[in-house]
Design an enzyme around this catalytic site. Structure first.
Site, short mmCIF file in Angstrom:
data_model
loop_
_atom_site.label_atom_id
_atom_site.label_comp_id
_atom_site.label_asym_id
_atom_site.label_seq_id
_atom_site.Cartn_x
_atom_site.Cartn_y
_atom_site.Cartn_z
CB ALA A 8 8.11 8.91 12.09
N GLY A 9 8.86 9.54 8.74
CA GLY A 9 8.31 10.14 7.53
C GLY A 9 7.45 11.35 7.84
CG HIS B 238 -2.07 0.92 1.12
ND1 HIS B 238 -1.95 2.29 1.17
CD2 HIS B 238 -3.40 0.67 0.95
CE1 HIS B 238 -3.14 2.84 1.04
NE2 HIS B 238 -4.05 1.89 0.90
N GLY C 88 6.23 22.08 9.45
CA GLY C 88 7.52 21.44 9.63
C GLY C 88 8.51 21.94 8.59
CG HIS D 26 10.65 11.87 12.15
ND1 HIS D 26 11.14 10.60 12.33
CD2 HIS D 26 10.71 12.48 13.36
CE1 HIS D 26 11.47 10.44 13.61
NE2 HIS D 26 11.21 11.58 14.25
N PRO D 27 13.35 11.42 10.00
CG PRO D 27 15.09 11.47 11.52
CD PRO D 27 13.92 12.27 11.04
#
Lengths: 301, 301
Positions: free
Chosen positions: B172-173, B83, B164, B169-170
């Site tokens: 968590a995306g 997905h 942001g 995020h490195p």
């Protein structure tokens, strides 16, 4: 907290004097755990129907408060109207609404009946699931002769109250208490004609006593505001005979007269299930769990 | 107490590791004012869909707790599945459920987005009613290139997060937050044949991109357990295009092949209105107020 909910449809014998109606209905307002969904006074019937829902204990108390007030303010020696009745607080029927069985409702109806007699000294007849004899399952048997006739025969075993002495209360008559599996649904199907005879013919086909659906009573009515006629039904068991089945039958029969169905309408309240079981048939829905309906998960939240 | 209720359908990017799934879902359990209706992990998708309802404030807090846990336990550098996704807590879509407007939900989605960034330091994209540009109304635009591709272009104005820095995020995306008017309804219509080509042809007629209903996506599927095929639909607006309309269209088209519809099924949850508006059409119901449904009066009681 328990999520058991009951539906009650009490009827009291006043439909004209606004101050009496309001005083009785006031007993059902602002009660924690109880919601007054609506009340419908009918001046010709001289009677008011109430739609009430709530948790068992507070609902029971509210029904008793209402009964005490009806009894205080309505004198059956003076009351008259078009609707058959035997008492000031004529009927207290209750039905399961959520997470409660018909058997539990039957027990609660017993408690209500006993409390009515203990607290108000008005005799009680049990009907529906609480009937002591098969004849008493139906209101028509209990009400035979109405208040005026019943008080003459209330001392006979056949007609005596189920709780109380063999006599009616001198001003308040008696109360009929019952539990039932499902409430009545009032449903009209409107025809694209002003010919009342057509509506009457179709009503005869639909209703039980003349060969139609056992659980349905129907009459033909003029809807004067729209210059059309309707088949007006009381549906006593929407599980055995769902709405869609009467609707489709009426549509078919009307077509024989070259008449179409122009609309239908639900009068008053209706349990969700009376809608869902018809849609299920139309959509050939399989394995549809009622908890899939999002809103059903909100109750008690 | 306020009777406003919201429906949320958050999706997080883990559908295999049971201990991770349970740890995330645990954040939504036993929260006062919130009900976890269900959760549906899919191992192939490596993703879990959650159905959640609740009052705005506790629901917001529960969604933030869930997001913090997804972010803690899911590393997008290692995650893979069928997905499309851009983050650990991939999406947080919310919808009005009762006595709340889409606009109020839009504002609440804004608050959720800001809180996700403030508390978790994960950047946020807004979609649906909260989209900052028309392209971002759709998930497909935001998700183009998925996590791996997006992190390369997140510094460009066209693809930068709405809240942001211009970077994911490195581990968590990012999170996509949105409010919408109505949730998706998943609806299958099952045909009395095992010929997949027929289901595929009808699906093509039904779905928007090939000339069908704008709000419907449909595919033909084999239902191997019953040796039949189905037209499987995602219905994105049951108000514009009610269930009955797709059902009847499929029935008509199937008849051209001499095939009948044998059943239909609703997958997962469905708002009451998606059922009632179809029944209303079938019964030609007029003036039906939703408060006539008894159970609707129970909410908040």
């Amino acid at each position: 907290m328990s999520d058991k909910f009951i539906h009650a449809v009490p009827n009291f014998s006043e439909g004209k004097r606004e101050e009496v109606i309001e005083a009785v209905v006031d007993q059902l307002r602002d009660v924690e755990g109880v919601k007054l969904v609506g009340y419908f006074p009918d001046a010709d019937f001289n009677r008011t129907v109430i739609e009430l829902i709530g948790r068992p204990e507070p609902l029971k108390k509210a029904l008793l408060d209402m009964t005490a007030k009806s009894i205080e303010l309505i004198d059956m020696e003076e009351q008259s109207g078009d609707h058959p009745r035997i008492g000031a607080q004529d009927t207290i029927p209750i039905f399961p609404l959520k997470d409660i069985t018909t058997e539990e409702c039957r027990e609660i109806a017993e408690e209500i009946g006993q409390a009515v007699y203990d607290q108000c000294e008005v005799p009680v007849y049990f009907s529906g699931e609480n009937a002591r004899t098969p004849e008493r399952e139906k209101l028509s048997f209990i009400r035979k002769g109405q208040y005026e006739g019943l008080k003459e025969v209330a001392h006979t075993p056949e007609r005596a109250p189920d709780i109380g002495p063999g006599a009616l209360h001198p001003s308040a008559g008696a109360v009929i208490v019952s539990a039932g599996e499902r409430p009545l649904v009032a449903y009209n199907v409107i025809l694209g004609t002003d010919d009342l005879e057509i509506a009457k013919s179709i009503a005869k086909i639909v209703r039980g006593p003349s060969g139609g659906f056992t659980t349905v009573r129907a009459v033909g009515l003029k809807f004067s505001e729209r210059n059309q006629v309707a088949v007006s039904m009381n549906m006593f068991d929407y599980d055995l005979t769902p709405l869609y089945r009467t609707f489709e039958l009426i549509k078919n029969e009307a077509a024989r007269y070259g008449v179409s169905v122009v609309a239908s309408e639900l009068v008053g309240v209706v349990p969700q299930e009376a809608l869902v079981n018809s849609l299920e048939k139309y959509l050939q829905l399989e394995d549809f769990d009622r908890s899939q309906i999002l809103e059903n998960n909100l109750i008690g939240l």
